[in-house]
Scaffold this active site. Structure first.
Site, PDB file in Angstrom:
ATOM      1  N   CYS A   2       0.830  -1.189   0.000  1.00  0.00           N
ATOM      2  CA  CYS A   2       0.000   0.000   0.000  1.00  0.00           C
ATOM      3  C   CYS A   2       0.872   1.250   0.000  1.00  0.00           C
ATOM      4  CB  CYS A   2      -0.894   0.027   1.242  1.00  0.00           C
ATOM      5  SG  CYS A   2      -1.872  -1.475   1.479  1.00  0.00           S
ATOM      6  N   ARG A  53      -4.760   1.328  -0.992  1.00  0.00           N
ATOM      7  CA  ARG A  53      -4.587  -0.108  -0.805  1.00  0.00           C
ATOM      8  C   ARG A  53      -4.435  -0.860  -2.122  1.00  0.00           C
ATOM      9  NH1 ARG A  53      -9.019  -4.484   1.425  1.00  0.00           N
ATOM     10  NH2 ARG A  53      -7.551  -6.215   1.778  1.00  0.00           N
ATOM     11  N   LEU A  54      -3.380  -1.679  -2.186  1.00  0.00           N
ATOM     12  CA  LEU A  54      -3.239  -2.701  -3.217  1.00  0.00           C
ATOM     13  C   LEU A  54      -3.634  -4.006  -2.545  1.00  0.00           C
ATOM     14  CD1 LEU A  54      -2.273  -3.570  -6.085  1.00  0.00           C
ATOM     15  CD2 LEU A  54      -0.014  -3.931  -5.077  1.00  0.00           C
ATOM     16  N   SER A  55      -4.783  -4.549  -2.885  1.00  0.00           N
ATOM     17  CA  SER A  55      -5.313  -5.714  -2.189  1.00  0.00           C
ATOM     18  C   SER A  55      -4.547  -6.971  -2.591  1.00  0.00           C
ATOM     19  CB  SER A  55      -6.805  -5.888  -2.509  1.00  0.00           C
ATOM     20  OG  SER A  55      -7.530  -4.747  -2.116  1.00  0.00           O
ATOM     21  N   GLY A  80       2.804  -3.111   3.486  1.00  0.00           N
ATOM     22  CA  GLY A  80       3.698  -4.262   3.476  1.00  0.00           C
ATOM     23  C   GLY A  80       2.965  -5.571   3.676  1.00  0.00           C
ATOM     24  N   ASP A 106      -3.474  -9.403   7.310  1.00  0.00           N
ATOM     25  CA  ASP A 106      -2.357  -9.311   8.245  1.00  0.00           C
ATOM     26  C   ASP A 106      -2.385  -8.002   9.025  1.00  0.00           C
ATOM     27  OD1 ASP A 106      -1.810  -7.902   5.937  1.00  0.00           O
ATOM     28  OD2 ASP A 106       0.289  -8.494   5.805  1.00  0.00           O
ATOM     29  N   SER A 377      11.735 -11.418  -5.892  1.00  0.00           N
ATOM     30  CA  SER A 377      13.011 -11.063  -6.508  1.00  0.00           C
ATOM     31  C   SER A 377      14.159 -11.694  -5.719  1.00  0.00           C
ATOM     32  CB  SER A 377      13.192  -9.545  -6.579  1.00  0.00           C
ATOM     33  OG  SER A 377      13.707  -9.042  -5.370  1.00  0.00           O
ATOM     34  N   GLY A 378      15.340 -11.710  -6.316  1.00  0.00           N
ATOM     35  CA  GLY A 378      16.506 -12.314  -5.681  1.00  0.00           C
ATOM     36  C   GLY A 378      17.436 -11.328  -5.017  1.00  0.00           C
TER      37      GLY A 378
END
Length: 654
Positions: A2, A53-55, A80, A106, A377-378
């Site tokens: 978010c 918000r990115l759900s 996060g 969360d 990602s690494g």
């Protein structure tokens, strides 16, 4: 994932203007969370909290923020993911906490833990990436907190009697109290590091909350503030030294595979489509291999390639994807595609940022967002397992250099500098028929002059600062600047290690990683409304890596030795063993070609002088030497160009 923001105007009633101001700030973060938005105000206190918000977890209205605790005492905006939040719910139940859960987000778990355990115990119990602002309605206290490794950003600062905070600076700029005065000292830091290191920002009076820290502001006045760490990387280094891993090579690989695999398993939790970046290098290939081993379907992987020779890793990523059986998507980027991103960079990063791999990172995020909402990602493998070439050089080049007396080294450096780079290049061309092929150096003059700089250094710590420095003397370029002390120049903040390479890795993990790499990934991805997760930065993986002796990381002239042993269990050695490339672009050629006109306008001598931030003389000299082909100054020029582009974008903007 978010975007969060808000403000606290000390001194009384905020009136009707609170909500409108918070909505304006939040609107600047819509790219971070296009699925929902919310604002909550405490008019009596003069405080407002807002979130975009990115759900990702709990797509229902039960995940809406700002979110109130069940008891009504706390209100939070959270950015996060808490990867172990289900385990935390079980722990609460085991302790007799009867929580009437409204959903499965969360954020709700975080609030319940805060009520039960308090802030510090909750932070120590959480596994994840996060930044949040928590308002205690009873005590009238505001707490800001950031994750241990700095994956998620959080900015804050006082503007008069108003505290502003948010995930990106553009949100703070939207508040009417914001003063956009540029900090020249921070600009000097930017020229040295290609980014503005924490806790500084490009603006006077605005700061980054450092990784692993929390900030608490009480109700009295702006002096009623405390800031402290709940987790310190140097403490983890010391703990690793006190309790080193003492098993065999095989036992070490087994333990790392399990620890990293457990981290990846928790990060596969998602209510939306999920995939991974795949460059074909050691780090991303290991993450994808362990993901695929834990998935019942083909993992979606993404790669971009470049037609320019020496810059394309797409073929290697394709070979790894084919072997692992992933659902692979690749996109070959034309120069025009990459160049078209450049005008957007000042807006995407909202303070000057000059790691040119920001362009391919943005493009691969754009590609991934077409089909997934979350990508792993690494990142972090280099700093934890000794992947950068400079760690090898610390044991070879610097190891040899420091055996010579400093007076002898300075004399030799003078000899190297006495010959111009052009003369060195000419001598190399004439000598090539007499030399082994491995000694045929491109831009020999450049390398000779860089070696002369190394020869004059007095310590290994100075060696790292030199390697990390873009402009070696930024105070001579930025008018009126005095470069502040940073983690790299403050011995009191250094970890205690018995090896220069180990020290360099620990310093990079606390500077280059959070200030450059993680900023680049977060802004590039969130500009495309894509959540990124970094399994190697699970603090349990970090702490285990810090227990590993150096010989498990650097061996036989190779970095990431132990990580390679894990990867070889899934991918044949011949598919991934090759020289490290990084996420590079042919910027040196572009600045002499398709970007020349754009760069010339930004580096115009009269313009530089009128703006008043830079001394034009060293910049124009650097530009002319680069155009001539005598030197490759792409990094130094890109840093100035990114500031100039940012200044043009932000001058006069609200």
């Amino acid at each position: 994932m978010c975007g969060i923001t808000g403000f606290w105007r000390m001194g009384g009633d905020g009136g009707d203007g609170l909500r409108g101001q918070a909505e304006a700030m939040s609107a600047r973060l819509r790219h971070r969370g296009p699925d929902d938005c919310g604002v909550w105000c405490d008019e009596r206190a003069g405080l407002a909290l807002a979130q975009q918000r990115l759900s990702v977890l709990d797509l229902s209205a039960a995940g809406h923020q700002p979110m109130h605790s069940a008891c009504g005492r706390y209100v939070v905006v959270f950015n996060g993911e808490i990867y172990n939040h289900v385990d935390l719910r079980h722990r609460l139940a085991g302790e007799g906490e009867a929580v009437a859960w409204r959903g499965h987000s969360d954020t709700e778990t975080l609030l319940a833990c805060l009520v039960a355990w308090g802030v510090e115990e909750t932070l120590r119990s959480c596994v994840g990436m996060f930044a949040f602002a928590l308002w205690d309605r009873q005590r009238r206290e505001l707490t800001l907190a950031r994750d241990r490794m700095g994956e998620k950003p959080l900015y804050y600062g006082w503007q008069g009697d108003t505290l502003l905070f948010g995930s990106e600076l553009k949100a703070l700029r939207a508040h009417p109290a914001f003063n956009a005065a540029i900090d020249r000292n921070a600009l000097a830091l930017f020229l040295r590091h290609d980014c503005v290191p924490a806790p500084h920002t490009i603006y006077n009076g605005i700061y980054k909350l450092r990784p692993g820290y929390l900030l608490r502001i009480g109700p009295k006045d702006r002096r009623d503030t405390q800031q402290w760490s709940y987790w310190r990387y140097n403490d983890a280094v010391a703990s690793g030294y006190a309790s080193p891993f003492d098993g065999t090579d095989t036992e070490a690989a087994d333990a790392l595979e399990k620890q990293l695999g457990d981290s990846i398993s928790t990060q596969l939790l998602s209510d939306v489509p999920l995939g991974a970046f795949l460059s074909g290098g050691i780090d991303s290939s290991t993450v994808v291999a362990l993901m695929q081993a834990r998935s019942h379907r083909a993992v979606k992987t993404f790669t971009i390639g470049f037609a320019e020779s020496g810059y394309d890793e797409a073929m290697h990523a394709r070979a790894v994807a084919d072997h692992l059986g992933t659902d692979h998507t690749e996109l070959y980027v034309r120069p025009d595609d990459a160049l078209s991103v450049i005008p957007s960079l000042p807006s995407i990063f909202c303070e000057p940022f000059a790691d040119s791999s920001q362009i391919p990172t943005f493009l691969i995020s754009q590609l991934a967002r077409r089909t997934v909402t979350v990508a792993l990602s690494g990142d972090g493998g280099d700093e934890l397992f000794g992947g950068y070439n400079r760690y090898l050089a610390a044991r070879t080049t610097w190891g040899r250099v420091q055996r010579l007396p400093l007076s002898s080294r300075r004399a030799l450096a003078g000899v190297l500098r006495a010959v111009t780079p052009e003369a060195w290049d000419h001598m190399m061309e004439r000598a090539k028929p007499l030399l082994p092929r491995r000694w045929h150096l491109a831009m020999a003059g450049d390398k000779a002059h860089k070696l002369s700089e190394v020869l004059t250094l007095s310590s290994g710590q100075a060696y790292l600062l030199s390697l990390a420095s873009c402009w070696k003397n930024p105070e001579g370029v930025v008018a009126g600047a005095s470069e502040p002390i940073t983690v790299l120049t403050d011995p009191t903040s250094w970890p205690r290690t018995d090896d220069l390479a180990q020290w360099m890795m620990a310093m990079d993990a606390q500077s280059y990683l959070p200030d450059d790499i993680l900023v680049k990934v977060d802004r590039s991805a969130m500009a495309n409304s894509l959540e990124t997760r970094v399994p190697m930065l699970d603090h349990r993986v970090v702490e285990f890596a810090l227990r590993m002796p150096l010989h498990l990381k650097i061996r036989d002239g190779q970095g990431k030795w132990i990580l390679r042993q894990v990867l070889h269990r899934y991918v044949p050695r011949e598919l991934i063993e090759r020289p490290k490339m990084g996420f590079a672009l042919p910027m040196d050629h572009w600045l002499r070609g398709p970007l020349r006109e754009w760069a010339e306008a930004l580096l115009d001598e009269r313009r530089l002088r009128d703006e008043g931030y830079f001394d034009p003389v060293p910049i124009r000299k650097t530009w002319e030497e680069h155009l001539s082909g005598r030197r490759n100054w792409q990094r130094q020029l890109w840093t100035v160009l990114m500031f100039q582009g940012w200044l043009e974008e932000n001058q006069g903007a609200s």
